[in-house]
Design an enzyme around this catalytic site. Structure first.
Site, short mmCIF file in Angstrom:
data_model
loop_
_atom_site.label_atom_id
_atom_site.label_comp_id
_atom_site.label_asym_id
_atom_site.label_seq_id
_atom_site.Cartn_x
_atom_site.Cartn_y
_atom_site.Cartn_z
N THR A 70 0.82 -1.22 0.00
CA THR A 70 0.00 0.00 0.00
C THR A 70 0.85 1.27 0.00
OG1 THR A 70 -0.13 -0.18 2.39
CG2 THR A 70 -2.00 -1.05 1.13
N ASP A 119 -0.88 -8.58 9.53
CA ASP A 119 0.27 -7.93 10.16
C ASP A 119 1.37 -8.99 10.34
OD1 ASP A 119 2.16 -6.83 11.79
OD2 ASP A 119 0.74 -5.97 13.23
N TYR A 212 18.71 -4.70 11.20
CA TYR A 212 18.08 -4.55 9.89
C TYR A 212 19.00 -5.15 8.82
CZ TYR A 212 16.30 -2.33 5.62
OH TYR A 212 15.82 -2.11 4.35
N1 LIG Z 1 13.22 2.53 0.70
C1 LIG Z 1 14.48 2.13 0.60
O1 LIG Z 1 15.43 2.95 0.48
C2 LIG Z 1 14.81 0.66 0.63
C3 LIG Z 1 16.13 0.29 0.33
C4 LIG Z 1 16.45 -1.04 0.34
C5 LIG Z 1 15.52 -1.99 0.63
N2 LIG Z 1 14.23 -1.62 0.92
C6 LIG Z 1 13.26 -2.68 1.22
O2 LIG Z 1 12.17 -2.58 0.32
C7 LIG Z 1 10.99 -3.03 0.98
C8 LIG Z 1 9.90 -1.97 0.87
O3 LIG Z 1 10.36 -0.81 1.50
P1 LIG Z 1 9.61 0.63 1.33
O4 LIG Z 1 10.65 1.64 1.54
O5 LIG Z 1 8.82 0.61 0.10
O6 LIG Z 1 8.64 0.60 2.60
P2 LIG Z 1 7.44 1.61 2.99
O7 LIG Z 1 7.34 2.73 2.01
O8 LIG Z 1 7.65 1.93 4.42
O9 LIG Z 1 6.14 0.69 2.83
C9 LIG Z 1 5.93 -0.39 3.68
C10 LIG Z 1 4.69 -1.17 3.26
O10 LIG Z 1 4.61 -2.34 4.08
C11 LIG Z 1 3.39 -2.33 4.83
N3 LIG Z 1 3.72 -2.88 6.15
C12 LIG Z 1 4.53 -2.31 7.08
N4 LIG Z 1 4.59 -3.11 8.16
C13 LIG Z 1 3.80 -4.19 7.91
C14 LIG Z 1 3.47 -5.35 8.64
N5 LIG Z 1 3.93 -5.54 9.89
N6 LIG Z 1 2.65 -6.26 8.09
C15 LIG Z 1 2.13 -6.06 6.85
N7 LIG Z 1 2.43 -4.98 6.10
C16 LIG Z 1 3.24 -4.04 6.62
C17 LIG Z 1 2.95 -0.86 4.84
O11 LIG Z 1 1.53 -0.72 4.92
P3 LIG Z 1 0.73 -0.68 6.34
O12 LIG Z 1 1.42 0.37 7.15
O13 LIG Z 1 -0.67 -0.37 5.99
O14 LIG Z 1 0.87 -2.04 6.89
C18 LIG Z 1 3.40 -0.39 3.46
O15 LIG Z 1 2.48 -0.81 2.47
C19 LIG Z 1 11.39 -3.35 2.42
O16 LIG Z 1 11.65 -4.72 2.54
C20 LIG Z 1 12.67 -2.56 2.60
O17 LIG Z 1 13.51 -3.12 3.59
C21 LIG Z 1 13.86 -0.30 0.92
#
Ligand SMILES: NC(=O)c1ccc[n+]([C@@H]2O[C@H](COP(=O)([O-])OP(=O)(O)OC[C@H]3O[C@@H](n4cnc5c(N)ncnc54)[C@H](OP(=O)(O)O)[C@@H]3O)[C@@H](O)[C@H]2O)c1
Length: 327
Positions: A70, A119, A212
């Site tokens: 989302t 969750d 992490y």
């Molecule tokens: N952004 C970066 O720079 C980056 C870099 C490297 C790797 N990553 C990885 O890429 C992935 C996505 O990251 P993002 O930056 O796109 O994250 P984000 O923008 O924070 O989005 C997180 C998503 O996960 C859902 N979520 C969070 N906690 C949850 C839980 N306990 N159970 C079910 N759903 C949950 C959230 O929705 P709700 O709050 O409604 O649950 C939201 O849809 C992650 O694995 C992250 O470690 C990100």
């Protein structure tokens, strides 16, 4: 010791160091060239072998399930798959955000969707609930995107215990049990894809984000070993290790929250990442991140760890400064 012997020892030492250095660079280059060949093939094959191109739905199945879909990368990845005609199962915690994303996808891409509220910090209970709510929808592409990060770079003892435990349950537990839950049916169909998203933080131990980064190293090793276990079963098992992407996860520092050449927005990131599905087994998922990964891995691990820790100190200062200014 005679002068001649000393010279001989120095020569042997120099030769040994040069050989080790050359072998290290050679093995890094092999990895890099292999990835480059895979990427080039994926970009060129539609031009020269158009008949071999098949849609993702034909190749893997018509439904994709994306966890954490989302917001950020998960939402953009789900939209990109929908733009290619896949029906989407959205999974995350907030029903409101799920409904909003569902409406957006259905009206923009005219595909079917299903929402599942779960969750992943609840561990196996969440995975069981996903399976139960899914019923008999066959999942062709499973994207294990959900991940939890610290609020901001912190020393281990500063992070609340529950938060550390949640990171392990979400980043390590969910990806493991979700793969376990869907891989057998993919194997039976001899068709399917699993995409596990780790992070560039898996490239070395990372001070101020110890748990992490360690959890992301788990994802990388787990995914690569899983690919080996199921080779020959018709399943694509891909590991994506993005560097910084401009999402809420990076809210603690403007340096990585703002879009730039090396910090793409999630839509640009996902467009490229989806185009690599079935073509490259291990990737950062974005061309500029692949360059960063190459130059990062050339350095010895202790230097990478030092630089990573230093950058996290700067991000931490940014965050603490913004907090003190706003209070
Ligand atoms: N952004 C970066 O720079 C980056 C870099 C490297 C790797 N990553 C990885 O890429 C992935 C996505 O990251 P993002 O930056 O796109 O994250 P984000 O923008 O924070 O989005 C997180 C998503 O996960 C859902 N979520 C969070 N906690 C949850 C839980 N306990 N159970 C079910 N759903 C949950 C959230 O929705 P709700 O709050 O409604 O649950 C939201 O849809 C992650 O694995 C992250 O470690 C990100």
């Amino acid at each position: 010791m005679q002068k001649g012997e000393e010279t001989m020892e120095a020569t042997i030492l120099t030769m040994t160091l040069l050989t080790v250095g050359a072998l290290t660079i050679f093995s890094l280059l092999i990895d890099f060239i292999w990835n480059l060949l895979q990427v080039s093939k994926s970009l060129l094959s539609p031009l020269f072998l158009p008949n071999e191109e098949t849609s993702l739905a034909n190749k893997y199945g018509t439904w994709a399930l994306v966890t954490g879909s989302t917001d950020g990368i998960g939402k953009a990845y789900a939209c990109e798959l929908a733009s290619k005609g896949l029906n989407i199962v959205l999974v995350s915690r907030s029903f409101e955000k799920l409904s909003k994303t569902q409406k957006e996808i259905e009206s923009t891409y005219s595909v079917k969707t299903k929402i599942i509220q779960a969750d992943f910090s609840l561990g196996k209970q969440a995975v069981d609930s996903v399976k139960e709510q899914l019923g008999n929808i066959p999942i062709g592409i499973l994207v294990n995107n959900v991940g939890k990060q610290y609020e901001y770079p912190m020393y281990l003892a500063e992070v609340p215990e529950e938060e550390l435990w949640d990171i392990i349950k979400i980043n390590v537990g969910a990806v493991t049990l979700m793969c376990r839950a869907f891989i057998d049916e993919m194997k039976t169909r001899r068709k399917g894809a699993i995409v596990n998203i780790s992070s560039g933080s898996e490239l070395q131990p990372l001070p101020l984000m110890t748990v992490y980064a360690a959890s992301k190293t788990y994802i990388k090793n787990f995914t690569q070993a899983l690919r080996y276990e199921y080779r020959g079963d018709g399943i694509t098992i891909q590991h994506l290790a993005p560097m910084f992407v401009a999402t809420k996860m990076n809210h603690f520092s403007d340096k990585i929250y703002r879009k730039s050449l090396f910090v793409p927005d999630p839509v640009s990131y996902s467009k490229y990442a989806v185009s690599m599905l079935g073509k490259v087994d291990d990737s950062s998922g974005y061309w500029a991140h692949d360059i960063q990964t190459f130059f990062t891995t050339i350095l010895p691990e202790w230097i990478r760890m030092y630089i990573g820790g230093y950058m996290n100190k700067l991000f931490r200062e940014d965050y603490l400064k913004s907090i003190s200014e706003s209070s």
